[in-house]
Design an enzyme around this catalytic site. Structure first.
Site, PDB file in Angstrom:
ATOM      1  N   MET A  28      42.738  27.598   4.195  1.00  9.58           N
ATOM      2  CA  MET A  28      41.727  27.861   3.162  1.00  9.58           C
ATOM      3  C   MET A  28      42.400  28.531   1.958  1.00  9.58           C
ATOM      4  O   MET A  28      41.716  29.145   1.124  1.00  9.58           O
ATOM      5  CB  MET A  28      40.611  28.746   3.720  1.00  9.58           C
ATOM      6  CG  MET A  28      39.867  28.069   4.868  1.00  9.58           C
ATOM      7  SD  MET A  28      38.190  28.694   5.104  1.00  9.58           S
ATOM      8  CE  MET A  28      38.506  30.399   5.492  1.00  9.58           C
ATOM      9  N   HIS A  35      50.564  31.831   7.131  1.00  8.13           N
ATOM     10  CA  HIS A  35      50.507  30.411   6.754  1.00  8.13           C
ATOM     11  C   HIS A  35      51.922  29.839   6.616  1.00  8.13           C
ATOM     12  O   HIS A  35      52.194  28.714   7.032  1.00  8.13           O
ATOM     13  CB  HIS A  35      49.795  30.232   5.406  1.00  8.13           C
ATOM     14  CG  HIS A  35      48.364  30.680   5.385  1.00  8.13           C
ATOM     15  ND1 HIS A  35      47.937  31.736   4.620  1.00  8.13           N
ATOM     16  CD2 HIS A  35      47.260  30.198   6.014  1.00  8.13           C
ATOM     17  CE1 HIS A  35      46.629  31.892   4.774  1.00  8.13           C
ATOM     18  NE2 HIS A  35      46.189  30.981   5.616  1.00  8.13           N
ATOM     19  N   GLN A  59      31.691  26.188   7.286  1.00  2.71           N
ATOM     20  CA  GLN A  59      32.036  27.127   8.347  1.00  2.71           C
ATOM     21  C   GLN A  59      31.666  28.568   8.004  1.00  2.71           C
ATOM     22  O   GLN A  59      31.958  29.480   8.762  1.00  2.71           O
ATOM     23  CB  GLN A  59      33.524  27.018   8.706  1.00  2.71           C
ATOM     24  CG  GLN A  59      34.478  27.555   7.664  1.00  2.71           C
ATOM     25  CD  GLN A  59      35.916  27.218   8.020  1.00  2.71           C
ATOM     26  OE1 GLN A  59      36.322  26.059   8.039  1.00  2.71           O
ATOM     27  NE2 GLN A  59      36.699  28.230   8.326  1.00  2.71           N
ATOM     28  N   LYS A 147      46.470  33.392  15.678  1.00  3.30           N
ATOM     29  CA  LYS A 147      45.591  34.408  15.079  1.00  3.30           C
ATOM     30  C   LYS A 147      44.122  34.033  15.308  1.00  3.30           C
ATOM     31  O   LYS A 147      43.286  34.869  15.598  1.00  3.30           O
ATOM     32  CB  LYS A 147      45.900  34.498  13.581  1.00  3.30           C
ATOM     33  CG  LYS A 147      44.860  35.192  12.736  1.00  3.30           C
ATOM     34  CD  LYS A 147      45.031  36.659  12.820  1.00  3.30           C
ATOM     35  CE  LYS A 147      44.028  37.467  12.045  1.00  3.30           C
ATOM     36  NZ  LYS A 147      43.060  36.803  11.232  1.00  3.30           N
ATOM     37  N   SER A 184      43.983  36.477   5.061  1.00  5.14           N
ATOM     38  CA  SER A 184      43.574  36.435   3.652  1.00  5.14           C
ATOM     39  C   SER A 184      42.522  37.497   3.380  1.00  5.14           C
ATOM     40  O   SER A 184      42.372  37.955   2.252  1.00  5.14           O
ATOM     41  CB  SER A 184      43.006  35.049   3.318  1.00  5.14           C
ATOM     42  OG  SER A 184      43.921  34.052   3.697  1.00  5.14           O
ATOM     43  N   ARG A 185      41.781  37.875   4.416  1.00  2.00           N
ATOM     44  CA  ARG A 185      40.704  38.861   4.225  1.00  2.00           C
ATOM     45  C   ARG A 185      41.229  40.288   4.143  1.00  2.00           C
ATOM     46  O   ARG A 185      40.474  41.186   3.762  1.00  2.00           O
ATOM     47  CB  ARG A 185      39.667  38.739   5.348  1.00  2.00           C
ATOM     48  CG  ARG A 185      38.858  37.442   5.265  1.00  2.00           C
ATOM     49  CD  ARG A 185      37.692  37.417   6.238  1.00  2.00           C
ATOM     50  NE  ARG A 185      36.766  36.343   5.950  1.00  2.00           N
ATOM     51  CZ  ARG A 185      36.779  35.149   6.552  1.00  2.00           C
ATOM     52  NH1 ARG A 185      37.682  34.884   7.489  1.00  2.00           N
ATOM     53  NH2 ARG A 185      35.895  34.215   6.214  1.00  2.00           N
TER      54      ARG A 185
HETATM   55  P1  AMP Z   1      43.024  30.181   7.155  1.00  2.20           P
HETATM   56  O1  AMP Z   1      43.566  29.907   5.788  1.00  2.20           O
HETATM   57  O2  AMP Z   1      42.704  31.624   7.388  1.00  2.20           O
HETATM   58  O3  AMP Z   1      41.945  29.235   7.577  1.00  2.20           O
HETATM   59  O4  AMP Z   1      44.239  29.917   8.144  1.00  2.20           O
HETATM   60  C1  AMP Z   1      44.918  28.683   8.166  1.00  2.20           C
HETATM   61  C2  AMP Z   1      45.797  28.633   9.380  1.00  2.20           C
HETATM   62  O5  AMP Z   1      46.744  29.707   9.346  1.00  2.20           O
HETATM   63  C3  AMP Z   1      45.017  28.794  10.686  1.00  2.20           C
HETATM   64  O6  AMP Z   1      45.512  27.898  11.664  1.00  2.20           O
HETATM   65  C4  AMP Z   1      45.273  30.222  11.058  1.00  2.20           C
HETATM   66  O7  AMP Z   1      45.188  30.469  12.448  1.00  2.20           O
HETATM   67  C5  AMP Z   1      46.689  30.413  10.552  1.00  2.20           C
HETATM   68  N1  AMP Z   1      46.951  31.828  10.341  1.00  2.20           N
HETATM   69  C6  AMP Z   1      46.201  32.707   9.619  1.00  2.20           C
HETATM   70  N2  AMP Z   1      46.709  33.952   9.707  1.00  2.20           N
HETATM   71  C7  AMP Z   1      47.787  33.868  10.524  1.00  2.20           C
HETATM   72  C8  AMP Z   1      48.735  34.829  11.034  1.00  2.20           C
HETATM   73  N3  AMP Z   1      48.665  36.116  10.722  1.00  2.20           N
HETATM   74  N4  AMP Z   1      49.713  34.382  11.843  1.00  2.20           N
HETATM   75  C9  AMP Z   1      49.788  33.065  12.180  1.00  2.20           C
HETATM   76  N5  AMP Z   1      48.934  32.125  11.750  1.00  2.20           N
HETATM   77  C10 AMP Z   1      47.944  32.513  10.931  1.00  2.20           C
END
Ligand code: AMP
Length: 280
Positions: A28, A35, A59, A147, A184-185
């Site tokens: 996202m 990431h 979502q 995560k 990201s949060r």
């Molecule tokens: P998001 O942008 O939050 O939807 O995350 C995109 C992908 O990155 C998802 O598969 C998450 O599980 C992964 N991700 C987010 N934060 C982490 C982290 N701290 N370590 C490993 N993978 C992550």
């Protein structure tokens, strides 16, 4: 950067026809080192890497943070370029959900536990958008983070159940030096909240130690964690659960391995974290 799903699909089909292996990293945006670990692994294992950046409205719940979710496309593009990403897929909401859109993917059983309880409809949104991304890109490999352990489990189930035939890779949680899981949060947190947010990883470590010392009674572990988290005035527990890694069903005793998953509100920010517990 490619915005049109049709263009992305045609381009990926052409790559596949040439025998090139495609790796997909769905995100996202607001990219961070978590990431990047997925992107680097994708880079190492594929001929072409696609990173999708899409803040998926489906979502998010009605009262959630869709509107204020960080959007940092310019920085994200630089990070992608530096890490060898070939294509950023950045579709608009109207391109992913055109008028009349009416279908969804529901991964039963795994979606109505843990985060699914406090975020009804969340995993339906996740599964639906990931199914669309899988169909648009048709990757050989797709990369997700531990995560979001429940999400990774649901995507694997969907991939098997619906015969996508994609190899799903789940990468370890990347943390800040002090232990906070990258997210990201995290940028929503005030300095005081950022300090209290450390309680998640501290609680996980305490649980891992208890398990190593032979404590298999999950109620006892959870009681201890509730005390640890409860001691921080800005932290409020959404849930702390110890579940079977496959079924995500609660366990009363740990036999071998179990997944400890938690969601904690720190101020107005809901953070999640998890760890695998091992009892000998
Ligand atoms: P998001 O942008 O939050 O939807 O995350 C995109 C992908 O990155 C998802 O598969 C998450 O599980 C992964 N991700 C987010 N934060 C982490 C982290 N701290 N370590 C490993 N993978 C992550």
């Amino acid at each position: 950067m490619i915005r049109s799903p049709k263009k992305m699909h045609e381009l990926c089909r052409a790559l596949s026809r040439r025998g090139l292996k495609i790796g997909l990293v769905p995100t996202m945006g607001a990219l961070h080192a978590g990431h990047l670990s997925l992107i680097r692994r994708a880079r190492a294992e594929n001929d072409r890497v696609v990173v999708s950046i899409f803040v998926n409205p489906m979502q998010f719940g009605r009262n959630e943070d869709l509107g204020r979710y960080p959007r940092t496309l310019r920085e994200d593009s630089v990070l992608c370029r530096r890490n060898g990403v070939d294509f950023i897929f950045f579709p608009g909401v109207g391109q992913m959900y055109p008028p009349g859109f009416a279908s969804c993917v529901q991964v039963e059983a795994l979606s109505n536990v843990l985060c699914g309880l406090s975020r009804p409809g969340h995993f339906r949104g996740v599964a639906t958008v990931v199914a669309k991304l899988f169909n648009i890109v048709r990757p050989d490999n797709a990369y997700f983070g531990q995560k979001d352990a429940q999400q990774a489990r649901i995507i694997k189930r969907m991939n098997d159940d619906l015969d996508f035939g994609i190899k799903i890779h789940v990468m370890p949680i990347v943390r800040e030096p002090d232990g906070l899981a990258m997210s990201s949060r995290n940028r929503y947190l005030t300095p005081e909240e950022r300090r209290d947010a450390l309680v998640l990883s501290q609680a996980l470590r305490a649980a891992a130690r208890m398990a190593e010392e032979g404590v298999a009674d999950t109620a006892r572990i959870i009681r201890r964690l509730k005390m640890i988290v409860g001691a921080k005035k800005r932290a409020h527990i959404d849930y702390i659960s110890i579940v079977d890694e496959e079924s995500l069903r609660p366990l009363s005793r740990i036999r071998g391995r179990a997944l400890l998953a938690m969601a904690v509100w720190v101020g107005k920010t809901r953070l999640i974290d998890n760890a695998v517990l091992r009892v000998k």
